[in-house]
Design a protein around this motif. Sequence first.
Motif, PDB file in Angstrom:
ATOM      1  N   PHE A 151       0.822  -1.214   0.000  1.00  0.00           N
ATOM      2  CA  PHE A 151       0.000   0.000   0.000  1.00  0.00           C
ATOM      3  C   PHE A 151       0.858   1.267   0.000  1.00  0.00           C
ATOM      4  O   PHE A 151       0.333   2.357  -0.215  1.00  0.00           O
ATOM      5  N   TYR A 152       2.160   1.097   0.274  1.00  0.00           N
ATOM      6  CA  TYR A 152       3.047   2.261   0.302  1.00  0.00           C
ATOM      7  C   TYR A 152       3.912   2.380  -0.948  1.00  0.00           C
ATOM      8  O   TYR A 152       4.935   3.050  -0.933  1.00  0.00           O
ATOM      9  N   ARG A 153       3.450   1.752  -2.040  1.00  0.00           N
ATOM     10  CA  ARG A 153       4.080   1.989  -3.343  1.00  0.00           C
ATOM     11  C   ARG A 153       3.911   3.467  -3.682  1.00  0.00           C
ATOM     12  O   ARG A 153       2.801   3.997  -3.609  1.00  0.00           O
ATOM     13  N   GLY A 154       4.978   4.111  -4.058  1.00  0.00           N
ATOM     14  CA  GLY A 154       4.877   5.529  -4.404  1.00  0.00           C
ATOM     15  C   GLY A 154       4.957   6.448  -3.196  1.00  0.00           C
ATOM     16  O   GLY A 154       4.646   7.633  -3.306  1.00  0.00           O
ATOM     17  N   LEU A 155       5.400   5.914  -2.037  1.00  0.00           N
ATOM     18  CA  LEU A 155       5.482   6.754  -0.826  1.00  0.00           C
ATOM     19  C   LEU A 155       6.492   7.890  -0.995  1.00  0.00           C
ATOM     20  O   LEU A 155       6.213   9.036  -0.631  1.00  0.00           O
ATOM     21  N   SER A 156       7.658   7.570  -1.576  1.00  0.00           N
ATOM     22  CA  SER A 156       8.695   8.610  -1.725  1.00  0.00           C
ATOM     23  C   SER A 156       8.215   9.727  -2.649  1.00  0.00           C
ATOM     24  O   SER A 156       8.421  10.912  -2.371  1.00  0.00           O
ATOM     25  N   SER A 157       7.518   9.351  -3.746  1.00  0.00           N
ATOM     26  CA  SER A 157       7.018  10.385  -4.662  1.00  0.00           C
ATOM     27  C   SER A 157       5.858  11.153  -4.040  1.00  0.00           C
ATOM     28  O   SER A 157       5.677  12.346  -4.311  1.00  0.00           O
ATOM     29  N   THR A 158       5.073  10.487  -3.182  1.00  0.00           N
ATOM     30  CA  THR A 158       3.995  11.192  -2.476  1.00  0.00           C
ATOM     31  C   THR A 158       4.585  12.228  -1.521  1.00  0.00           C
ATOM     32  O   THR A 158       4.111  13.365  -1.445  1.00  0.00           O
ATOM     33  N   LEU A 159       5.650  11.842  -0.805  1.00  0.00           N
ATOM     34  CA  LEU A 159       6.338  12.786   0.093  1.00  0.00           C
ATOM     35  C   LEU A 159       6.954  13.945  -0.690  1.00  0.00           C
ATOM     36  O   LEU A 159       6.862  15.100  -0.276  1.00  0.00           O
TER      37      LEU A 159
END
Length: 283
Positions: A151-159
Amino acid sequence: GGTACVVTGQPFDTAKVKMQTFPNMYKGLVDCFVKTYKQVGFRGFYKGTTPALVANIAENSVLFMCYGFCQQIVRRIVGVDRKTKLSDLQNAAAGSFASAFATLVLCPTELVKCRLQAMHEMQLSGKITKGHNTVWSVVKGVIQKDGPLGFYRGLSSTLLREVPGYFFFFGGYELSRTFFASGRSKDELGPIPLLLSGGFGGSCLWIAVYPVDCIKSRIQVLSMAGKQAGFMGTFVTVVRTEGVLALYSGLTPTMIRAFVANGALFLAYEYSRKLMMKQIDSY
């Protein structure tokens, strides 16, 4: 506030995700709307509304709660009293800090939302053979394939999107309110200035971080079909194969949504906050 944001902006958000993920399928906003309506019907514009509601309510609840805490932290850093009014720049910094906490609740729900919104295109492009058309089937698919951390795929880009984006979001909002207040208290502003200020803040956010959001959408949606490269890998691939302009696919619906939805968000936030403060004061 989060509910008002989703109700007013969901069709434009759906168009944004579709155009970001599959830019070659659509010539523009009108073409995306027409094709979506013909292929899926009116309900196609509201695919992912349930996770979008959960995402926006969760994100904005955490965001505005942490915004208050972060304002106090900024006051301590600059060495002023707890009741001192912060400058527009200091409020922007507090909003930027607060967005880091909001990202933790936003990333999982936004992943589910984006996948539901682009499910039809994933099937059309042959990247997946069978689509998951309900929230639960998408959630189950993520858990089975990648486990809870999926569910945290793309966490770095979201941040990368949220932290600088919300600096401009709150900065633009507070700056606009200062302009409309012109010496008066900001709390005295009526609904039209609040709508315009919220719309301006939302527009500032998306202009500043749109390419990052485009990469985030691709990572979250295309990872359904298999392992997806990280932020830098996806960014380089998109620029090399599709050109820089591909990073701005879906910008038109985003800017329309940004103004309308964030105007509604701040209007609902300010009036619900005043209502709650009156209730507290009466006790």
